[in-house]
Scaffold this motif. Structure first.
Motif, PDB file in Angstrom:
ATOM      1  N   UNK A 267       0.835  -1.211   0.000  1.00 32.43           N
ATOM      2  CA  UNK A 267       0.000   0.000   0.000  1.00 32.43           C
ATOM      3  C   UNK A 267       0.867   1.257   0.000  1.00 32.43           C
ATOM      4  N   UNK A 268       1.924   1.258   0.819  1.00 33.69           N
ATOM      5  CA  UNK A 268       2.810   2.411   0.846  1.00 33.69           C
ATOM      6  C   UNK A 268       3.524   2.625  -0.474  1.00 33.69           C
ATOM      7  N   UNK A 269       3.891   1.530  -1.130  1.00 33.10           N
ATOM      8  CA  UNK A 269       4.560   1.647  -2.425  1.00 33.10           C
ATOM      9  C   UNK A 269       3.626   2.244  -3.475  1.00 33.10           C
ATOM     10  N   UNK A 270       2.373   1.791  -3.488  1.00 33.46           N
ATOM     11  CA  UNK A 270       1.425   2.338  -4.468  1.00 33.46           C
ATOM     12  C   UNK A 270       1.105   3.802  -4.163  1.00 33.46           C
ATOM     13  N   UNK A 271       1.064   4.140  -2.896  1.00 32.31           N
ATOM     14  CA  UNK A 271       0.883   5.546  -2.541  1.00 32.31           C
ATOM     15  C   UNK A 271       2.062   6.376  -3.036  1.00 32.31           C
ATOM     16  N   UNK A 272       3.267   5.806  -2.930  1.00 29.96           N
ATOM     17  CA  UNK A 272       4.463   6.500  -3.427  1.00 29.96           C
ATOM     18  C   UNK A 272       4.398   6.686  -4.939  1.00 29.96           C
ATOM     19  N   UNK A 273       3.978   5.644  -5.665  1.00 31.80           N
ATOM     20  CA  UNK A 273       3.833   5.784  -7.116  1.00 31.80           C
ATOM     21  C   UNK A 273       2.790   6.838  -7.464  1.00 31.80           C
ATOM     22  N   UNK A 274       1.697   6.895  -6.700  1.00 26.70           N
ATOM     23  CA  UNK A 274       0.681   7.912  -6.939  1.00 26.70           C
ATOM     24  C   UNK A 274       1.220   9.316  -6.717  1.00 26.70           C
ATOM     25  N   UNK A 275       2.018   9.501  -5.666  1.00 30.71           N
ATOM     26  CA  UNK A 275       2.614  10.810  -5.409  1.00 30.71           C
ATOM     27  C   UNK A 275       3.619  11.175  -6.501  1.00 30.71           C
ATOM     28  N   UNK A 276       4.389  10.174  -6.975  1.00 34.21           N
ATOM     29  CA  UNK A 276       5.318  10.434  -8.081  1.00 34.21           C
ATOM     30  C   UNK A 276       4.577  10.933  -9.318  1.00 34.21           C
ATOM     31  N   UNK A 277       3.472  10.263  -9.642  1.00 31.32           N
ATOM     32  CA  UNK A 277       2.698  10.648 -10.833  1.00 31.32           C
ATOM     33  C   UNK A 277       2.105  12.040 -10.654  1.00 31.32           C
ATOM     34  N   UNK A 278       1.622  12.344  -9.448  1.00 30.22           N
ATOM     35  CA  UNK A 278       1.073  13.678  -9.209  1.00 30.22           C
ATOM     36  C   UNK A 278       2.162  14.745  -9.280  1.00 30.22           C
ATOM     37  N   UNK A 279       3.370  14.419  -8.805  1.00 28.48           N
ATOM     38  CA  UNK A 279       4.465  15.382  -8.873  1.00 28.48           C
ATOM     39  C   UNK A 279       4.863  15.635 -10.324  1.00 28.48           C
ATOM     40  N   UNK A 280       4.929  14.583 -11.130  1.00 23.48           N
ATOM     41  CA  UNK A 280       5.251  14.775 -12.550  1.00 23.48           C
ATOM     42  C   UNK A 280       4.195  15.633 -13.235  1.00 23.48           C
ATOM     43  N   UNK A 281       2.921  15.383 -12.906  1.00 20.89           N
ATOM     44  CA  UNK A 281       1.844  16.201 -13.480  1.00 20.89           C
ATOM     45  C   UNK A 281       1.956  17.648 -13.014  1.00 20.89           C
ATOM     46  N   UNK A 282       2.258  17.850 -11.717  1.00 16.66           N
ATOM     47  CA  UNK A 282       2.365  19.207 -11.189  1.00 16.66           C
ATOM     48  C   UNK A 282       3.524  19.964 -11.833  1.00 16.66           C
ATOM     49  N   UNK A 283       4.643  19.287 -12.035  1.00 17.20           N
ATOM     50  CA  UNK A 283       5.775  19.959 -12.674  1.00 17.20           C
ATOM     51  C   UNK A 283       5.484  20.297 -14.131  1.00 17.20           C
ATOM     52  N   UNK A 284       4.833  19.383 -14.843  1.00 16.70           N
ATOM     53  CA  UNK A 284       4.474  19.681 -16.233  1.00 16.70           C
ATOM     54  C   UNK A 284       3.481  20.834 -16.296  1.00 16.70           C
ATOM     55  N   UNK A 285       2.526  20.830 -15.366  1.00 20.66           N
ATOM     56  CA  UNK A 285       1.547  21.916 -15.331  1.00 20.66           C
ATOM     57  C   UNK A 285       2.211  23.233 -14.952  1.00 20.66           C
ATOM     58  N   UNK A 286       3.180  23.174 -14.040  1.00 19.59           N
ATOM     59  CA  UNK A 286       3.892  24.388 -13.650  1.00 19.59           C
ATOM     60  C   UNK A 286       4.639  24.986 -14.838  1.00 19.59           C
ATOM     61  N   UNK A 287       5.274  24.124 -15.638  1.00 13.72           N
ATOM     62  CA  UNK A 287       5.958  24.633 -16.829  1.00 13.72           C
ATOM     63  C   UNK A 287       4.973  25.294 -17.782  1.00 13.72           C
ATOM     64  N   UNK A 288       3.783  24.695 -17.919  1.00 15.38           N
ATOM     65  CA  UNK A 288       2.754  25.295 -18.769  1.00 15.38           C
ATOM     66  C   UNK A 288       2.277  26.628 -18.198  1.00 15.38           C
ATOM     67  N   UNK A 289       2.135  26.695 -16.859  1.00 16.66           N
ATOM     68  CA  UNK A 289       1.706  27.945 -16.229  1.00 16.66           C
ATOM     69  C   UNK A 289       2.764  29.047 -16.414  1.00 16.66           C
ATOM     70  N   UNK A 290       4.028  28.670 -16.368  1.00 19.91           N
ATOM     71  CA  UNK A 290       5.083  29.675 -16.577  1.00 19.91           C
ATOM     72  C   UNK A 290       5.025  30.249 -17.996  1.00 19.91           C
ATOM     73  N   UNK A 291       4.781  29.379 -18.955  1.00 20.33           N
ATOM     74  CA  UNK A 291       4.658  29.884 -20.337  1.00 20.33           C
ATOM     75  C   UNK A 291       3.423  30.762 -20.483  1.00 20.33           C
ATOM     76  N   UNK A 292       2.335  30.348 -19.833  1.00 17.15           N
ATOM     77  CA  UNK A 292       1.103  31.138 -19.926  1.00 17.15           C
ATOM     78  C   UNK A 292       1.279  32.504 -19.265  1.00 17.15           C
ATOM     79  N   UNK A 293       1.978  32.522 -18.129  1.00 14.16           N
ATOM     80  CA  UNK A 293       2.186  33.803 -17.449  1.00 14.16           C
ATOM     81  C   UNK A 293       3.102  34.721 -18.261  1.00 14.16           C
ATOM     82  N   UNK A 294       4.129  34.118 -18.858  1.00 13.70           N
ATOM     83  CA  UNK A 294       5.015  34.933 -19.698  1.00 13.70           C
ATOM     84  C   UNK A 294       4.241  35.527 -20.869  1.00 13.70           C
TER      85      UNK A 294
END
Length: 456
Positions: free
Chosen positions: A166-193
Motif C-alpha cells: 500500500x505504501x509503495x502504491x501511494x508512493x507511485x501515486x505521489x510520483x505521478x502527481x508530482x510529474x503532473x504538477x511539474x508539467x503543469x507548472x511549466x505550462x503555467x510559466x509559459x502562460x504567465x510569460x
C-alpha cells in the motif's frame, strides 16, 4: 473407621467443582458475499507478484526479511516453543545428581564434642503420575499457545507485506502527481510569460496577467507539498523494510501497474484462510486446556521418588568402602481446604476461556467486514475511476477549445485559465483514484488472508 470415612468425604468435597459451561455461540456465517459472487478463490502466497512490478516484489521481500516487528514476533514464537518443552518435561521423570563434602561438630554420647567428616553422593529420581490428565492438559495448553503465536507471526507478516504494498502504491501515486504538477507548472510559466507580454503591449488587461500569476504560484506551491509527502512516504517504507531513511527504488509507473482480479471464494472458506482467525481459534483451544488443568488441580496428585547414594568419611573411603544409602517412596497430595483458592483459579480460567470465545467470534466478524469493505471499495473505486477518466478527457478537450478560442481572439484568457484548473484537477483525481484502486486490491488480499494456509 470413622476417621477414614471423614477423610473420604473431605476429599470428595475438596475435589468437587461446578461445571463451567461454554457460552452459547452467536456467530452466523453468511452464505455469500454481498458485493461479489462466491465461487472458488485461491490466493497465491506471494500475492504481491500479481501486480507485475519487480520493484514491489523486492521491497516486500526485504520487509519480510528485515522488518523489526516481524523479528520480534519470531523471537516471541521461539519463546512459546520453549514453553512447550518446559511443559513437556513435567510428563517425564526428573533425575538429579548431588555430591558434597561436609564437616560438623556435635555432642557425642559421653558429652564430649565429636567432629565428623563425611563425603556423600546420590542420584535422586522423581515422577508424578498424571492420573487425572492435569499434566497432559497443561502440555496441550502450551502447544496451542505456541500454535497461536505461530499464526500471530504469520498475521504480522501479512500485515507488513500489505502495508509495504500500500505504501509503495501511494508512493507511485505521489510520483505521478508530482510529474503532473511539474508539467503543469511549466505550462503555467509559459502562460504567465505570454499574459505579461500581452499586457505590456496593450493586448490584455492587468486582470488577466494577475490571474495568470496567481495560477502560477498556486501550481508552484503544489510541487514542494508533493515532494515533502514523497520524502515522508519513502521514510515510512524504509522503516517497514528495516532500513535507514533513504530513497526507495521504483519499478513501473503508476498507470502501468497491473490490476489483478483476486476471487473472494465463499465466506465459510475465510475461517481457514486468515491467520488472525486461526490465532483466535487456537487461543480458544489453549484456554480450554488451561481450564481443564485448573480443574484438575482440585484432584489428588500422586508422586513417586527414589534415591540411591553412598557416603564415606573421605573421598578415598567413599570410593573404596562406601556406605550405601537408598530410599523409595511415594506420596498422595489431595487438597482439602484452601479457602476457595483452587476453585477461584478454575473460575478465572473459565472466564479466560469465555473471553477467548468472544474474541474468536469478533475476529471472524471483523474478517467478514473487512472482506466486504474491500470488495465494495474495489467496485466503487473502479466505477469512480471510469467516470474520472471520462471527466479528464472532457476537461482536456475543453482546454484545447479554450486555447484555440483565446488564440483566435474569441475569448479572454480567463476562460483558458479556468479550463487549465479544471483539467489539472481532473487529471490529479484520476491519479489519486488509480493509486486508491491498487491499494483497495491490497486490502482485499489482506482481508482474504494473503494466501495463508495453516502449517501441518
Amino acid at each position: 473407621m470413622r476417621a477414614a470415612r471423614l477423610l473420604t468425604l473431605l476429599l470428595v468435597a475438596g475435589c468437587s467443582v461446578a461445571p463451567h459451561h461454554k457460552p452459547a455461540p452467536t456467530l452466523q456465517v453468511p452464505a455469500a458475499w454481498r458485493a461479489a459472487p462466491g465461487g472458488e478463490g485461491v490466493v497465491a502466497r506471494n500475492w504481491w507478484r500479481s501486480f507485475g512490478d519487480p520493484a514491489l516484489d523486492a521491497l516486500v521481500r526485504r520487509a519480510l526479511d528485515n522488518n523489526g516487528e516481524l523479528r520480534i514476533a519470531r523471537s516471541r514464537l521461539e519463546e512459546y516453543r520453549a514453553r512447550v518443552r518446559v511443559a513437556q518435561s513435567a510428563s517425564l521423570p526428573a533425575l538429579n545428581l548431588s555430591f558434597g563434602p561436609s564437616r560438623a561438630r556435635a555432642i557425642g554420647p559421653l558429652g564430649q564434642p565429636v567432629e565428623v567428616t563425611s563425603v556423600a553422593g546420590s542420584v535422586q529420581a522423581s515422577y508424578e503420575l498424571d492420573l487425572f490428565g492435569r499434566i497432559a492438559a497443561t502440555l496441550d495448553a502450551a502447544r496451542f499457545e505456541a500454535l497461536s503465536q505461530e499464526a500471530a507471526s504469520d498475521a504480522a507478516a501479512l500485515s507488513i507485506a500489505a502495508n509495504t504494498a500500500s505504501g509503495y502504491f501511494n508512493l507511485l501515486g505521489l510520483d505521478a502527481q508530482l510529474a503532473l504538477a511539474r508539467a503543469t507548472l511549466a505550462s503555467r510559466e509559459r502562460s504567465f510569460a505570454l499574459a505579461r507580454h500581452q499586457f505590456e503591449v496593450g493586448y490584455s488587461s492587468r486582470l488577466e496577467m494577475s490571474q495568470a500569476e496567481a495560477e502560477l504560484h498556486a501550481t508552484a506551491a503544489v510541487v514542494p507539498q508533493l515532494e515533502r509527502a514523497i520524502a515522508q512516504q519513502e521514510q515510512a517504507l524504509s522503516l517497514l523494510v528495516g532500513a535507514s531513511p533513504g530513497p526507495v527504488a521504483r519499478g513501473l509507473p503508476l498507470l502501468e501497474v497491473r490490476l489483478p482480479a483476486p476471487a473472494p471464494g465463499l465466506p465459510s472458506e475465510l475461517l481457514r484462510r486468515r491467520p488472525d482467525i486461526a490465532q483466535a481459534e487456537r487461543l480458544v483451544l489453549a484456554s480450554d486446556a488451561s481450564l481443564a488443568a485448573a480443574r484438575d488441580q482440585l484432584l489428588p496428585s500422586i508422586r513417586f521418588s527414589a534415591s540411591l547414594g553412598a557416603q564415606g568419611g573421605s573421598v578415598a573411603r567413599l570410593l573404596r568402602d562406601p556406605v550405601e544409602l537408598w530410599s523409595v517412596g511415594g506420596s498422595v497430595l489431595a487438597p482439602i481446604f484452601d479457602a476457595g483458592r483452587l476453585r477461584a483459579q478454575a473460575d478465572i480460567a473459565a472466564t479466560v476461556r469465555d473471553r477467548a470465545l468472544f474474541a474468536y467470534e469478533n475476529a471472524v466478524r471483523a474478517g467478514f467486514a473487512e472482506t466486504e469493505n474491500a470488495l465494495a471499495g474495489i467496485d466503487g473505486l473502479r466505477r469512480q475511476l471510469l467516470e474520472a477518466e471520462a471527466r479528464s478527457r472532457a476537461a482536456n478537450e475543453v482546454l484545447r477549445v479554450a486555447r484555440n478560442r483565446y488564440a483566435n481572439g474569441y475569448a479572454s484568457y480567463l476562460e483558458e485559465l479556468d479550463a487549465q484548473r479544471t483539467a489539472f484537477s481532473a487529471e490529479t483525481n484520476v491519479l489519486q483514484l488509480r493509486a486508491g484502486l491498487l491499494a483497495a486490491h491490497v486490502d482485499l488480499y489482506r482481508a482474504l488472508g494473503g494466501g495463508w494456509t495453516p502449517a501441518p
